[in-house]
Design a protein around this motif. Sequence first.
Motif, PDB file in Angstrom:
ATOM      1  N   ALA A  76       0.839  -1.202   0.000  1.00 22.89           N
ATOM      2  CA  ALA A  76       0.000   0.000   0.000  1.00 22.89           C
ATOM      3  C   ALA A  76       0.871   1.249   0.000  1.00 22.89           C
ATOM      4  O   ALA A  76       1.837   1.350   0.764  1.00 22.89           O
ATOM      5  N   PHE A  77       0.526   2.214  -0.858  1.00 27.72           N
ATOM      6  CA  PHE A  77       1.276   3.467  -0.936  1.00 27.72           C
ATOM      7  C   PHE A  77       0.658   4.512  -0.028  1.00 27.72           C
ATOM      8  O   PHE A  77      -0.554   4.682   0.030  1.00 27.72           O
ATOM      9  N   SER A  78       1.508   5.256   0.682  1.00 27.68           N
ATOM     10  CA  SER A  78       1.096   6.457   1.394  1.00 27.68           C
ATOM     11  C   SER A  78       2.137   7.529   1.132  1.00 27.68           C
ATOM     12  O   SER A  78       3.340   7.264   1.164  1.00 27.68           O
ATOM     13  N   TYR A  79       1.658   8.732   0.828  1.00 27.48           N
ATOM     14  CA  TYR A  79       2.568   9.831   0.490  1.00 27.48           C
ATOM     15  C   TYR A  79       3.266  10.324   1.749  1.00 27.48           C
ATOM     16  O   TYR A  79       2.605  10.588   2.759  1.00 27.48           O
ATOM     17  N   PRO A  80       4.601  10.487   1.716  1.00 25.88           N
ATOM     18  CA  PRO A  80       5.333  10.859   2.929  1.00 25.88           C
ATOM     19  C   PRO A  80       5.253  12.335   3.298  1.00 25.88           C
ATOM     20  O   PRO A  80       5.757  12.729   4.348  1.00 25.88           O
ATOM     21  N   GLY A  81       4.654  13.154   2.431  1.00 25.70           N
ATOM     22  CA  GLY A  81       4.540  14.584   2.721  1.00 25.70           C
ATOM     23  C   GLY A  81       5.546  15.440   1.988  1.00 25.70           C
ATOM     24  O   GLY A  81       5.397  16.668   1.917  1.00 25.70           O
ATOM     25  N   THR A  82       6.590  14.839   1.435  1.00 33.82           N
ATOM     26  CA  THR A  82       7.587  15.533   0.619  1.00 33.82           C
ATOM     27  C   THR A  82       7.812  14.718  -0.652  1.00 33.82           C
ATOM     28  O   THR A  82       7.591  13.494  -0.659  1.00 33.82           O
ATOM     29  N   PRO A  83       8.235  15.369  -1.755  1.00 38.99           N
ATOM     30  CA  PRO A  83       8.386  14.643  -3.019  1.00 38.99           C
ATOM     31  C   PRO A  83       9.359  13.469  -2.929  1.00 38.99           C
ATOM     32  O   PRO A  83      10.359  13.524  -2.205  1.00 38.99           O
ATOM     33  N   LEU A  84       9.045  12.435  -3.686  1.00 34.95           N
ATOM     34  CA  LEU A  84       9.928  11.293  -3.877  1.00 34.95           C
ATOM     35  C   LEU A  84      10.607  11.445  -5.231  1.00 34.95           C
ATOM     36  O   LEU A  84       9.966  11.874  -6.200  1.00 34.95           O
ATOM     37  N   THR A  85      11.893  11.084  -5.329  1.00 33.22           N
ATOM     38  CA  THR A  85      12.631  11.310  -6.570  1.00 33.22           C
ATOM     39  C   THR A  85      13.472  10.102  -6.943  1.00 33.22           C
ATOM     40  O   THR A  85      14.322   9.652  -6.161  1.00 33.22           O
ATOM     41  N   ALA A  86      13.248   9.570  -8.147  1.00 35.67           N
ATOM     42  CA  ALA A  86      14.139   8.591  -8.756  1.00 35.67           C
ATOM     43  C   ALA A  86      15.150   9.351  -9.602  1.00 35.67           C
ATOM     44  O   ALA A  86      14.793  10.332 -10.271  1.00 35.67           O
ATOM     45  N   ARG A  87      16.397   8.910  -9.589  1.00 42.60           N
ATOM     46  CA  ARG A  87      17.473   9.635 -10.282  1.00 42.60           C
ATOM     47  C   ARG A  87      18.174   8.720 -11.283  1.00 42.60           C
ATOM     48  O   ARG A  87      18.415   7.541 -11.001  1.00 42.60           O
ATOM     49  N   TYR A  88      18.539   9.325 -12.438  1.00 41.48           N
ATOM     50  CA  TYR A  88      19.184   8.596 -13.523  1.00 41.48           C
ATOM     51  C   TYR A  88      20.426   9.381 -13.949  1.00 41.48           C
ATOM     52  O   TYR A  88      20.339  10.555 -14.295  1.00 41.48           O
ATOM     53  N   ASP A  89      21.567   8.716 -13.942  1.00 38.81           N
ATOM     54  CA  ASP A  89      22.842   9.372 -14.253  1.00 38.81           C
ATOM     55  C   ASP A  89      23.107   9.409 -15.754  1.00 38.81           C
ATOM     56  O   ASP A  89      23.668  10.369 -16.269  1.00 38.81           O
ATOM     57  N   TRP A  90      22.730   8.354 -16.441  1.00 41.39           N
ATOM     58  CA  TRP A  90      22.882   8.298 -17.891  1.00 41.39           C
ATOM     59  C   TRP A  90      22.066   7.149 -18.446  1.00 41.39           C
ATOM     60  O   TRP A  90      21.594   6.270 -17.696  1.00 41.39           O
ATOM     61  N   ALA A  91      21.898   7.136 -19.760  1.00 37.87           N
ATOM     62  CA  ALA A  91      21.287   6.017 -20.475  1.00 37.87           C
ATOM     63  C   ALA A  91      22.096   5.763 -21.736  1.00 37.87           C
ATOM     64  O   ALA A  91      22.682   6.688 -22.320  1.00 37.87           O
ATOM     65  N   LYS A  92      22.110   4.506 -22.152  1.00 34.70           N
ATOM     66  CA  LYS A  92      22.935   4.113 -23.290  1.00 34.70           C
ATOM     67  C   LYS A  92      22.247   2.990 -24.062  1.00 34.70           C
ATOM     68  O   LYS A  92      21.620   2.117 -23.470  1.00 34.70           O
TER      69      LYS A  92
END
Length: 263
Positions: free
Chosen positions: A243-259
């Motif tokens: 179950a998802f609950s929002y923590p109150g601050t944004p969540l961020t996935a990060r990507y350094d590069w793609a190839k």
Amino acid sequence: MRSPKTRHRANLRRWILSPFLVLALVSAMTMTMTSAAHAAIGGSFVDNFNSFDTGRWYKSDGWTNGGVFNVGWRADHVWFNGGVMGINLDTATCPSGCSGMPYASGEYRSNDLFSYGRFETRMMAVKRTGTVSSFFTYTGPSDGQPWDEIDVEILGKNTTQMQTNYFTNGVGGHETIINLGFDASTGYHDYAFEWWNQGTINWFVDGKLVHQETGSRGPLPTHPQRIMANMWPGIGVDSWLGAFSYPGTPLTARYDWAKYTKY
């Protein structure tokens, strides 16, 4: 019999591709991309994510995939800074095409389709039950093709694992859980898969082969696909994602590069 998680996952884009949602998705996409009939087949590239390369990518904006995706896509939720691409998830309102969704996030898609080769990214996933951080390839009716897909997914409920999967002509249910030996949310790691026309898909983590599919569990994809990344919270699939609950601050996935390396 497939587990509840597998049934949910296999049904995921069947729900998405209901006639109404396909019409909405195609209408939104045609405003931001070349028609599928004229999509190019891309060659090898490296993108260090120093900036938004509009010649190679576009940002989903103003629609929702529906189904188990409890989120609408906003272009401003994909950002670039210091050689990193970030995808934010928060409670921002969504434009008319996805109004009423409780959360907003970002999705990054290639303009071109890509065939057999090696697909790679260096990423840091989100740790939060109910979320998915992803790097994958996909094609479907919006490209005038059957639904084919190859997945790298980090489930936020356990970021010491990676889930692989593939879909061929809409048939999935090929999930495999890989124990990573590290926490994917605490640092960058390299994730890759090789898609061979000889009939194999190989998945790699930090250069090490961790899984292979040979078609023994069902035919492998054959159609050129778009390279994609997104991050989203689920709904109605607690047995799979939690179950998802929002923590109150944004969540961020990060990507350094793609190839991508064409084979």
